[in-house]
Design an enzyme around this catalytic site. Sequence first.
Site, PDB file in Angstrom:
ATOM      1  N   ASP A   1     -91.440 -46.826  -4.844  1.00  0.00           N
ATOM      2  CA  ASP A   1     -91.258 -45.769  -5.838  1.00  0.00           C
ATOM      3  C   ASP A   1     -91.283 -46.311  -7.266  1.00  0.00           C
ATOM      4  OD1 ASP A   1     -91.273 -43.418  -4.511  1.00  0.00           O
ATOM      5  OD2 ASP A   1     -89.136 -43.007  -4.634  1.00  0.00           O
TER       6      ASP A   1
ATOM      7  N   ASP B   1     -77.270 -41.599   3.058  1.00  0.00           N
ATOM      8  CA  ASP B   1     -76.916 -42.305   4.292  1.00  0.00           C
ATOM      9  C   ASP B   1     -75.684 -41.702   4.948  1.00  0.00           C
ATOM     10  OD1 ASP B   1     -75.309 -43.063   2.206  1.00  0.00           O
ATOM     11  OD2 ASP B   1     -75.746 -45.206   2.336  1.00  0.00           O
TER      12      ASP B   1
END
Length: 661
Positions: free
Chosen positions: A238, A391
């Site tokens: 990214d 997460d």
Amino acid sequence: MAPGSVVVTIEKPNKFSLVEINASDSSLLLEKQKAVSPKQFTWFLLLKAHRVFACISWLAMALKTMLLSVKKRIALSDVSEEEAKSRRLYRFIKAFLVISIAALVIEIVAHLKKWNLNMIQPWEVQGLVQWSYMAWLSFRVDYIAPLVLTMSKFCTVLFLIQSLDRLILCLGCFWIKYKKLKPRIEGEAYDMEDGSSFPMVLVQIPMCNEREVYAQSIAAVCQLDWPKDRILIQVLDDSDDGNLQLLIKDEVSLWREKGVNIIYRHRLIRTGYKAGNLKSAMACDYVKDYEFVAIFDADFQPNPDFLKQTVPHFKGDPELGLVQARWSFVNKDENLLTRLQNINLCFHFEVEQQVNGVFLNFFGFNGTAGVWRIKALEESGGWLERTTVEDMDIAVRAHLNGWKFIFLNDVKVLCELPESYEAYKKQQHRWHSGPMQLFRLCLPAIITSKISVLRKSNLIFLFFLLRKLILPFYSFTLFCIILPLTMFIPEAELPLWVICYVPIFMSLLNILPSPKSVPFLVPYLLFENTMSVTKFNAMISGLFQLGSAYEWVVTKKTGRSSESDLLALAERESTSPNEEKILRRHSESGLEMLNKLKEQEATPVKKRNRLYRKELALAFLLLTAAARSLLSAHGVHFYFLLFQGLTFLAVGLDLIGEQIS
């Protein structure tokens, strides 16, 4: 010669003489010693004085150097962006500081003038200052003391509950060690000679502007011991730096030429941060051919046998959704900051993750160094971009869907710790604001889920409220606000066991998983209290959806070398001639040379240490309270406030962690 006699030989320039002294004449020797003693004593005093003056001179030079460094730090440093955005808490602390200083001045005047604290007759008051002091005493006793006493009791109860939870976790860890409990592989292992018996594994390396560590991470993952036709590596870049993108592409090409099944992916629109990156990668058509996905952040370097130690646990257990490995740190001894972080994370993995994994089959996914069953991800809704802790989000949703987790304490993956306080502070802000965002979003789903009441209670009261909300709340409120406040309000004074005995005992429990860190017990206790201001501010911003709660800042890496890096380098140096030609063709390409020239010509960005206003304000507040405690002859209270204030001062001046000259 008499039995009790002593022979003394006296040497002179031209002759020797023997003198016999009987025991009865031993007083002559004593008189001789007494005659010499004053001279020896004088030299002894001079020697001691020389050492004292040398020590004082060294301390003076060290203090002068430190003050000059602090002066330079203040002159050159600027306020961090986070400090500029979170002004509410800073204004509260600053107002509290001003009031405390004013109260300290009045208390000092009252102490010097020996005013009677129990003065009864109002007409005996003399002067405006004395009248103000008596008015403050009356107002303090009637209104402030009961409120502070109630707050201190409430926070003390929370402190004891959290301490009990930590003690139970430690007992659970001791029980695991005693009974030698750990996850075991069920069924037969994979046939090493038959590659088709191995399941298909997808390995993802999400990264964003990771210039320092991308090469070593890709190299470590490409050396995983797994059949090449049963594994695919995705490098999910990214980065917004065009030159860095080309370097990563070139690294991927090098490993593809070696026969590694690896691809490079780059999103043109970077939305959702890491969650968006992983979600985009899982949307590829070929993902349906894979059964498991392993995730490694850009600074993680798994051992070659990582997959063989983790993936076999899924065999024979269709309800298992996640296998999480432990982190180890290549730079844990780099400075004091990394040592203190190592204490915290060793306790997190050795105690929290292991105990929850063994007894509850649930814990928070650490975002990396884990293997997911892709079916579990898909049935739980996949990666969502609604929080900065994607997460923990996917772990909670998978748990609500009935999936089990196991934690492997023996499988370790090497990574880096933040070496600067700025990077660590930003990381902790994200780690403590995200859970509060998630709690607000997940609470209805938890209540209406089909899991047992016990598991619902564990999620709501232990996982979220106690460990993510109550811990930063009481830690900041009790030790940074109420404790200094009680120095000016003796009616609500905290007992010694609250500020000394219990915290030291709990800190000792935290250090047990890393026994080599025992010498850092006191610095660890003081630093954890110092970090409470950051964690409290992050918790509040996440709970009430303030602007800083949705910020995602990539943790700064340094690219420390490890043993795996050296092995990778040795492998590259021992490549065959054909591979050397491939490496030379890529490394000497004109495009890369042009990029290197551009990087050399680019003006380096000057980095500098920063000032942290909230920590500095709290430092002066605690030091003011320490000065007030002297008037009341508080022993332990004074020393705790003094050293805690100095710790806040060192952190506020950014004197802990990486120092940039």
